[in-house]
Design an enzyme around this catalytic site. Structure first.
Site, mmCIF file in Angstrom:
data_model
loop_
_atom_site.group_PDB
_atom_site.id
_atom_site.type_symbol
_atom_site.label_atom_id
_atom_site.label_comp_id
_atom_site.label_asym_id
_atom_site.label_seq_id
_atom_site.Cartn_x
_atom_site.Cartn_y
_atom_site.Cartn_z
ATOM 1 N N SER A 125 -15.602 -1.494 -11.305
ATOM 2 C CA SER A 125 -14.384 -2.286 -11.145
ATOM 3 C C SER A 125 -13.229 -1.544 -10.489
ATOM 4 C CB SER A 125 -13.926 -2.806 -12.512
ATOM 5 O OG SER A 125 -13.602 -1.721 -13.376
ATOM 6 N N HIS A 166 -18.344 -7.478 -13.577
ATOM 7 C CA HIS A 166 -17.654 -7.782 -12.324
ATOM 8 C C HIS A 166 -18.609 -8.270 -11.238
ATOM 9 C CE1 HIS A 166 -13.547 -6.363 -13.243
ATOM 10 N NE2 HIS A 166 -14.164 -5.565 -14.084
ATOM 11 N N LYS A 192 -14.055 -13.232 -17.039
ATOM 12 C CA LYS A 192 -13.599 -12.935 -15.681
ATOM 13 C C LYS A 192 -13.898 -14.128 -14.775
ATOM 14 C CE LYS A 192 -13.700 -7.924 -16.226
ATOM 15 N NZ LYS A 192 -13.937 -7.884 -17.680
#
Length: 396
Positions: free
Chosen positions: A186, A214, A244
């Site tokens: 990330s 991610h 996310k």
């Protein structure tokens, strides 16, 4: 009377962090966490959110959450193993397994909880874990909790991984050996070398574990890094977050049915913490349905990421070697990095500085997270502000 030792410790260390430019000030939002946000009455272009696909503010997810609250209430009321498993928890897990192309999946309260739960449920003091040196803090903590021998290998260095795997295997000291990596790192936006990792794992009979926080919703048409490489049948643990790209909160582990059955009886966050709320579960289900039915948001995310990267690179910023929409602007000095972020904010861009200990000393950066919800006009304005502040501070 409170402890004088504690008071002294806190005052000295907080002052030290502030002096070194390492103290993080939290800015509360007065608006939804969308492409534009309001902080202290000021509207800003938001380049700091992990809301990759813009789903956190999607009306379809909102409606699903409201309907679930009306039907099931605000909370699950218990841990999953007593009577906190609602029908929609099972529906979410079935959809996640199908989405990740695995036999089964298990949902947790956060992505952090996934790594605390899954690693320690399978690995113990008689085992070893090969861990990329840049793995997320939750992986590091999960490894420590397991009490397994932690063997770090150089970041994405396959020669180093092979050497350490060979040494661990030939030592005969360990019952099981696991290799753990983030799917997407990330801080720099680079992608793990999963094909090579799988090759090494097969050679030395390693358990494979990928934290795709991610990568899920971003790579592989949204299904993640493992699918991106066509390795869904080669990875033992696929970890994902629902906080996310999915736009809600929570996390999950996907894998073989036996693995998920084991986690349901041995992973501590599943056993000892109340399950995800009905609203969260329903919103997650809707998000997975959206991603299963269409790749439109995923394509828009990549389009915006490529556009922002090209604009900042053309100006002369050091954007590292990111392979994903994550776009770091590497400044270096921590104090200058903090000041750069502050100046961007003043001009209308919210892009938080990332400094030690999140990244190594001397590699401070402002990390930009473009989303599918940003317009070209927003990105053009952000690039213009980067140019103004970068030239004023002598960075470009």
């Amino acid at each position: 009377m409170t402890s004088k030792n504690l008071d002294h410790f806190l005052k000295v260390n907080l002052a030290d962090l502030k002096e070194k430019g390492l103290y993080n000030v939290i800015d509360p939002l007065e608006s939804p966490n969308g492409p534009m946000i309001t902080i202290a009455g000021k509207e800003l272009i938001n380049l700091s959110s992990n809301n990759y696909l813009g789903l956190a503010t999607d009306d379809r997810l909102k409606e699903a959450a409201i309907d679930a609250v009306k039907k099931f209430g605000t909370g699950a009321g218990a841990v999953r193993t007593i009577n906190g498993t609602l029908k929609i928890h099972l529906e979410l897990e079935e959809k996640l397994a199908k989405f990740k192309k695995t036999e089964a999946a298990i949902a947790y309260q956060s992505g952090f909880n996934c790594n605390m739960a899954a690693i320690s449920a399978v690995m113990d003091k008689n085992d070893a874990i090969l861990s990329d040196e840049l793995n997320h803090a939750s992986i590091i903590d999960g490894c420590r909790l397991s009490k397994a021998k932690i063997i770090r290998f150089n970041h994405s260095d396959m020669e180093d991984l092979r050497a350490r795997a060979k040494e661990a295997k030939e030592s005969g000291l360990y019952n099981k050996i696991m290799v753990i990596t983030d799917g997407v790192f990330s801080m720099d936006g680079d992608i793990a070398k999963l094909p090579e990792i799988v090759e090494i794992a097969e050679e030395f009979d390693l358990i494979t574990y990928v934290d795709d926080a991610h990568g899920s919703g971003v790579l592989g048409d949204g299904a993640g890094t493992v699918k991106h490489f066509g390795l869904s049948d080669k990875i033992d643990f696929q970890i994902g977050t629902l906080s996310k790209a999915i736009g809600v909160v929570g996390g999950y582990v996907a894998g073989k049915q036996d693995l998920i059955d084991w986690l349901k009886v041995r992973s501590r966050p599943f056993l000892f913490s109340t399950s995800l709320t009905p609203a969260d579960v329903a919103a997650c289900i809707k998000a997975i349905e959206i991603l299963t039915d269409s790749t439109e948001l995923n394509k828009k995310l990549w389009e915006n990421g490529d556009y922002l990267k090209a604009g900042l690179k053309k100006l002369g910023f050091n954007i590292g070697a990111s392979e994903t929409p994550i776009t770091p602007c590497i400044i270096g000095d921590e104090v200058q990095t903090q000041e750069f972020s502050k100046r961007l904010n003043q001009e209308g861009v919210y892009a938080k500085s990332i400094v030690f200990p999140t990244v190594p000393r001397g590699t401070g950066r402002v990390r930009n997270m473009p989303s599918a919800a940003h317009t070209k006009e927003m990105l053009d304005r952000a690039i213009s502000i980067y140019e103004k502040v970068g030239k004023e501070m002598g960075i470009i």
